[in-house]
Scaffold this motif. Sequence first.
Motif, PDB file in Angstrom:
ATOM      1  N   SER A   1      18.399 -24.574  43.450  1.00 12.47           N
ATOM      2  CA  SER A   1      19.414 -24.588  42.391  1.00 12.47           C
ATOM      3  C   SER A   1      20.067 -25.963  42.284  1.00 12.47           C
ATOM      4  O   SER A   1      20.334 -26.459  41.184  1.00 12.47           O
ATOM      5  CB  SER A   1      20.466 -23.506  42.636  1.00 12.47           C
TER       6      SER A   1
ATOM      7  N   TYR B   1      19.484 -28.450  39.079  1.00  7.13           N
ATOM      8  CA  TYR B   1      20.710 -28.868  38.384  1.00  7.13           C
ATOM      9  C   TYR B   1      20.789 -30.385  38.285  1.00  7.13           C
ATOM     10  O   TYR B   1      21.158 -30.934  37.245  1.00  7.13           O
ATOM     11  CB  TYR B   1      21.941 -28.334  39.117  1.00  7.13           C
TER      12      TYR B   1
ATOM     13  N   PRO C   1      20.211 -29.800  34.149  1.00  6.73           N
ATOM     14  CA  PRO C   1      21.083 -28.622  34.257  1.00  6.73           C
ATOM     15  C   PRO C   1      20.914 -27.633  33.119  1.00  6.73           C
ATOM     16  O   PRO C   1      21.152 -26.433  33.290  1.00  6.73           O
ATOM     17  CB  PRO C   1      22.481 -29.239  34.277  1.00  6.73           C
ATOM     18  N   GLU C   2      20.495 -28.132  31.947  1.00  5.21           N
ATOM     19  CA  GLU C   2      20.326 -27.234  30.801  1.00  5.21           C
ATOM     20  C   GLU C   2      19.160 -26.268  30.999  1.00  5.21           C
ATOM     21  O   GLU C   2      19.057 -25.275  30.275  1.00  5.21           O
ATOM     22  CB  GLU C   2      20.131 -28.056  29.519  1.00  5.21           C
TER      23      GLU C   2
ATOM     24  N   TRP D   1      23.090 -19.900  39.228  1.00  3.11           N
ATOM     25  CA  TRP D   1      23.250 -20.301  40.619  1.00  3.11           C
ATOM     26  C   TRP D   1      22.880 -19.138  41.533  1.00  3.11           C
ATOM     27  O   TRP D   1      23.020 -17.977  41.149  1.00  3.11           O
ATOM     28  CB  TRP D   1      24.692 -20.725  40.891  1.00  3.11           C
TER      29      TRP D   1
ATOM     30  N   LEU E   1      32.063 -30.016  38.557  1.00  3.24           N
ATOM     31  CA  LEU E   1      30.944 -29.739  37.669  1.00  3.24           C
ATOM     32  C   LEU E   1      31.464 -29.549  36.244  1.00  3.24           C
ATOM     33  O   LEU E   1      32.571 -29.040  36.054  1.00  3.24           O
ATOM     34  CB  LEU E   1      30.216 -28.461  38.106  1.00  3.24           C
TER      35      LEU E   1
ATOM     36  N   ARG F   1      30.483 -25.999  31.424  1.00  2.00           N
ATOM     37  CA  ARG F   1      29.358 -25.204  30.905  1.00  2.00           C
ATOM     38  C   ARG F   1      28.325 -24.906  31.992  1.00  2.00           C
ATOM     39  O   ARG F   1      27.595 -23.912  31.883  1.00  2.00           O
ATOM     40  CB  ARG F   1      28.693 -25.916  29.726  1.00  2.00           C
ATOM     41  N   TYR F   2      28.293 -25.731  33.013  1.00  2.00           N
ATOM     42  CA  TYR F   2      27.354 -25.460  34.113  1.00  2.00           C
ATOM     43  C   TYR F   2      28.033 -24.678  35.241  1.00  2.00           C
ATOM     44  O   TYR F   2      27.386 -23.875  35.906  1.00  2.00           O
ATOM     45  CB  TYR F   2      26.765 -26.756  34.630  1.00  2.00           C
TER      46      TYR F   2
ATOM     47  N   LEU G   1      27.631 -20.965  34.694  1.00  2.00           N
ATOM     48  CA  LEU G   1      26.332 -20.290  34.765  1.00  2.00           C
ATOM     49  C   LEU G   1      26.434 -19.073  35.683  1.00  2.00           C
ATOM     50  O   LEU G   1      27.183 -19.069  36.662  1.00  2.00           O
ATOM     51  CB  LEU G   1      25.262 -21.254  35.285  1.00  2.00           C
TER      52      LEU G   1
ATOM     53  N   TYR H   1      25.632 -35.135  39.682  1.00  3.33           N
ATOM     54  CA  TYR H   1      26.372 -33.916  39.359  1.00  3.33           C
ATOM     55  C   TYR H   1      26.916 -33.902  37.937  1.00  3.33           C
ATOM     56  O   TYR H   1      27.604 -32.970  37.530  1.00  3.33           O
ATOM     57  CB  TYR H   1      27.525 -33.721  40.349  1.00  3.33           C
ATOM     58  N   HIS H   2      26.675 -34.979  37.194  1.00  4.47           N
ATOM     59  CA  HIS H   2      27.014 -35.015  35.770  1.00  4.47           C
ATOM     60  C   HIS H   2      28.516 -34.976  35.513  1.00  4.47           C
ATOM     61  O   HIS H   2      28.956 -34.618  34.421  1.00  4.47           O
ATOM     62  CB  HIS H   2      26.328 -33.854  35.019  1.00  4.47           C
TER      63      HIS H   2
END
Length: 350
Positions: free
Chosen positions: A55, A59, A63-64, A69, A81, A84-85, A88, A330-331
């Motif tokens: 996971s 990610y 991630p999309e 998770w 994070l 939107r993620y 999840l 980790y965006h």
Amino acid sequence: MAGRHGWMAGAGAGLLLALLAGPAAAERMVTDSSGRRVTVPDRVERVFPAGPPASVVVYMLAPEKLLGWTRAISPPERPFLPDRYADLPELGRLTGRGNTVNLETVVAAKPDVVVDVGSTAPTFVSLADRVQEQTRVPTLLIDGHLADSARTFRTLGALMGVAERGEELARYAERTLNDVRRRFDDVPEGKRLKVYMARGPRGLQTGIRGSINVEALDVAGVRNVAAENLGNGGLVNVSMEQVLAWQPDAIVTIDRGFYESVWTDPLWQGVKAVRDRRVYLSPGLPFTWIDSPPAANRLLGLRWLGAVLYPELFPEDLREETRRFYALFYHREPTAEQIDALLAGSRPPG
């Protein structure tokens, strides 16, 4: 063993990925790290992670494409994070200790592939075969050893159709591994610290030689006292008497409860690392830096290990590297306050 790995490569660059179908075909054949040949869709848009390491790596890459998770993101983890993620859903885990998801859940999620990252030992090969046979969903094992992080990113990036992103993360992994190894190699054999990795609230679970959970110590080149005395295996429970006999110079832990209690627990006061105030709590949000899960999050953990164990060899401010790593992997870029909180366990409490 709680960790997992896995897999494949493609043409050029040592990848095992083998595209056998024609350009207009809807499927292709790939070979995973265990040597299994699996037919997967040309376009992979929905990935079901088999366990926590998978996971995290999926990610990091795309991630999309992550369906969820293995466990829900907790409130303390959420600020690190994008919302939107973090939102999840929780899917459960197919592999490792305490698997929690049944195969009907996998089918209902309608994934293009199931991906496992970690060990490719026979136990996990059999599991992948069973999942694929019973769900009819292509299931792949990807080697997740820390030392092979670059290959993991490239191969999984190729599978998921994000090869350029995989190459970017692979190059970061190579630079990190080469840099930290070079510095640790400068430590004379006689000055390598004896380190004990304490897991669990009592600190009496650890990893020995061959355990993916202590690979960060192996890459760092320190002396894992449990491995030196207990040999090969995975995670093991040890006694207080054994730790006292080993007298580690330093202790690293991922468990905050243990870290907070060890300073006053009478049982631990006879341990050299405690007397010398050399017990370090790994940063742990959103994922622990040196284990749990044993995925690519450990790349940053290697620099942290260097900073706490050999500060003269790693004199740079870890804050900037933390900011860069989180933004890239980790965006989301952490704030200065968040970074300070992450690093709070790098020194004994005042």
